[in-house]
Write a protein that holds these residues in place. Structure first.
Motif, short mmCIF file in Angstrom:
data_model
loop_
_atom_site.label_atom_id
_atom_site.label_comp_id
_atom_site.label_asym_id
_atom_site.label_seq_id
_atom_site.Cartn_x
_atom_site.Cartn_y
_atom_site.Cartn_z
N LEU A 47 53.09 111.52 23.85
CA LEU A 47 53.41 112.86 23.35
C LEU A 47 54.28 113.60 24.36
O LEU A 47 53.93 113.72 25.53
CB LEU A 47 52.11 113.65 23.13
CG LEU A 47 52.27 115.13 22.74
CD1 LEU A 47 52.92 115.25 21.37
CD2 LEU A 47 50.93 115.84 22.77
N HIS A 48 55.43 114.10 23.89
CA HIS A 48 56.34 114.90 24.72
C HIS A 48 56.73 116.16 23.96
O HIS A 48 56.83 116.15 22.73
CB HIS A 48 57.62 114.12 25.06
CG HIS A 48 57.39 112.89 25.86
ND1 HIS A 48 57.04 112.90 27.20
CD2 HIS A 48 57.47 111.58 25.52
CE1 HIS A 48 56.92 111.66 27.65
NE2 HIS A 48 57.18 110.84 26.64
N ALA A 49 56.99 117.24 24.69
CA ALA A 49 57.53 118.46 24.10
C ALA A 49 59.03 118.27 23.87
O ALA A 49 59.76 117.84 24.76
CB ALA A 49 57.29 119.65 25.02
N GLU A 50 59.49 118.58 22.66
CA GLU A 50 60.89 118.39 22.30
C GLU A 50 61.64 119.71 22.38
O GLU A 50 61.18 120.72 21.84
CB GLU A 50 60.99 117.84 20.87
CG GLU A 50 62.41 117.62 20.40
CD GLU A 50 62.47 117.07 18.97
OE1 GLU A 50 63.59 116.90 18.47
OE2 GLU A 50 61.40 116.85 18.37
N ASP A 55 68.05 119.53 20.19
CA ASP A 55 66.83 118.75 19.98
C ASP A 55 67.11 117.26 19.95
O ASP A 55 68.27 116.82 19.96
CB ASP A 55 66.12 119.20 18.70
CG ASP A 55 66.92 118.85 17.45
OD1 ASP A 55 68.16 118.75 17.52
OD2 ASP A 55 66.30 118.66 16.38
N LEU A 56 66.06 116.48 19.92
CA LEU A 56 66.19 115.02 19.88
C LEU A 56 66.43 114.57 18.44
O LEU A 56 66.17 115.29 17.48
CB LEU A 56 64.91 114.37 20.42
CG LEU A 56 64.49 114.78 21.84
CD1 LEU A 56 63.22 114.05 22.24
CD2 LEU A 56 65.60 114.50 22.83
N ILE A 57 66.92 113.34 18.31
CA ILE A 57 67.18 112.77 17.00
C ILE A 57 65.86 112.53 16.26
O ILE A 57 65.76 112.70 15.05
CB ILE A 57 67.98 111.47 17.11
CG1 ILE A 57 69.24 111.70 17.97
CG2 ILE A 57 68.34 110.92 15.75
CD1 ILE A 57 70.09 112.87 17.52
N ARG A 58 64.85 112.13 16.99
CA ARG A 58 63.50 111.95 16.48
C ARG A 58 62.57 111.96 17.68
O ARG A 58 63.03 111.86 18.82
CB ARG A 58 63.39 110.61 15.70
CG ARG A 58 62.11 110.40 14.93
CD ARG A 58 61.92 111.39 13.79
NE ARG A 58 60.51 111.68 13.55
CZ ARG A 58 59.99 112.89 13.64
NH1 ARG A 58 60.74 113.91 13.97
NH2 ARG A 58 58.72 113.09 13.42
N ASP A 59 61.26 112.10 17.48
CA ASP A 59 60.33 112.03 18.60
C ASP A 59 60.58 110.78 19.43
O ASP A 59 60.89 109.73 18.88
CB ASP A 59 58.88 111.97 18.09
CG ASP A 59 58.40 113.31 17.56
OD1 ASP A 59 59.12 114.30 17.73
OD2 ASP A 59 57.30 113.34 16.99
#
Length: 288
Positions: A47-50, A55-59
Motif C-alpha cells: 500500500l502506497h499513497a498516490e 497521479d500514477l497510471i494505476r496503483d
C-alpha cells in the motif's frame, strides 16, 4: 493520599494511551492487510499513497481487474489571466502489476477583471493521452515498490481550429520511473521522474525533465491522507518548482475526493492555484 491519587492518575493515563496506540496499530495492520493480502492467484502488493496532481497510471503493484475513473478540475492564477483545467481519465489493470490509462485534458483561459491587454493562449483539448505502467519490483519486507511507465500524448490543435483541417499538431513522449516506500504504517514517500520530449510537426523538438517528490501521512485505518507534492520541471538552465499541499478524503467505499493547492516558487507570472480530483473505483468494496 494526594500522591497516591496522582500516581493512580498517571498510571491510568499511561494505560489509556497504550490502549489507544494498540488500537491504532491494530486498525492500521487490518487495513494494510486488507489492501495487500493476495487472493487466489494474485501477486503481492504494498500500500502506497498516490499523489493527486500528477497521479500514477494505476496503483503500484496493481492487480488484474482493478479500475478507476477520475474527473479533475482546477484553476491557476496567471496574473493577467486565469487558466482553467479539466480532465477525465479511465485507468485499469488488464493483468497483475500492469496499468493502462486513457485521458482527455482540457485547458481554457479567461482575462482577469475585464483586462484585455495583450494575448492569452487559445482554449484547447490538450491531447489524447495514452499511458502504461508496470511495477517490476514489490518488496513486502522493505515496503518498497518500483515501476517503469510511458505516456504518449497526441497533441491536438486549438478548439477553434478543430474540424477546419489538421486535427493533431504533434506528439509528446514521456518515459518515467517511480520509486515508493512506506515507512512503518502511516508515512509514505514517492518519487516520479522522467524526460519529456515535445515534438510538433515541422518544428524542432523541445527537451525537458520532470522530478516529482511526494510525502504523505495516511490516517490510521483509512485511505485518507494529507501530504505535499513537489513538482519540478527542468528545461535547459531553467527550473520551475510548484508546491502542492494536498489531502484526500473517502466519501464512500469506492468514492474519494482529492483537494490540492498550488504554490509556485520563483515564478513571477504565476500565482496561487487549486485543483480537485474526484476518484471513483467501480467494484471496490472494503472488508472491514
Amino acid at each position: 493520599m494526594v500522591l497516591f491519587g496522582l500516581f493512580s492518575h498517571l498510571v491510568f493515563s499511561q494505560q489509556e494511551g497504550d490502549t489507544l496506540k494498540l488500537t491504532r496499530e491494530y486498525k492500521d495492520s487490518l487495513f494494510i492487510d486488507e489492501v495487500e493480502k493476495p487472493r487466489s492467484n494474485q501477486k503481492p502488493k504494498v500500500l502506497h499513497a498516490e499523489p493527486l496532481y500528477i497521479d500514477l497510471i494505476r496503483d503500484l503493484g496493481a492487480r488484474k481487474g482493478e479500475k478507476e475513473w477520475n474527473i479533475g478540475m482546477g484553476m491557476q492564477d496567471m496574473r493577467r489571466y486565469d487558466e482553467f483545467e479539466a480532465l477525465i481519465e479511465y485507468e485499469w489493470a488488464p493483468i497483475d502489476r500492469l496499468g493502462l490509462e486513457v485521458e482527455l485534458p482540457l485547458s481554457m483561459y479567461s482575462f482577469r477583471n475585464g483586462n484585455r491587454e495583450g494575448t492569452i493562449p487559445a482554449n484547447r483539448l490538450e491531447s489524447l493521452k495514452l499511458a502504461t505502467q508496470y511495477t517490476f519490483l514489490v518488496s513486502e519486507k522493505s515496503n518498497i515498490s518500483l515501476a517503469l511507465g510511458y505516456i504518449h500524448e497526441f497533441e491536438l490543435v486549438d478548439l477553434n481550429k478543430l474540424g477546419k483541417g489538421q486535427t493533431f499538431k504533434g506528439n509528446i513522449y514521456n518515459p518515467f520511473f517511480v520509486a515508493a516506500k512506506r515507512w512503518n504504517t502511516n508515512y509514505h514517500t514517492l518519487i516520479y521522474t522522467g524526460p519529456v520530449i515535445e515534438k510538433e510537426f515541422d518544428k524542432k523538438a523541445n527537451f525537458g525533465y520532470q522530478i516529482n517528490w511526494n510525502f504523505h501521512y495516511m490516517v490510521t485505518g483509512t485511505r485518507n491522507f494529507i501530504g505535499m507534492e513537489i513538482n519540478q520541471e527542468l528545461e535547459g538552465d531553467k527550473i520551475w518548482t510548484t508546491l502542492r499541499p494536498q489531502m484526500r478524503l473517502g466519501l464512500a467505499e469506492n468514492l474519494m475526493v482529492g483537494i490540492v493547492s498550488a504554490i509556485p516558487i520563483g515564478q513571477p507570472d504565476a500565482g496561487l492555484g487549486s485543483f480537485v480530483r474526484i476518484i471513483y473505483e467501480p467494484g471496490f468494496k472494503a472488508i472491514h
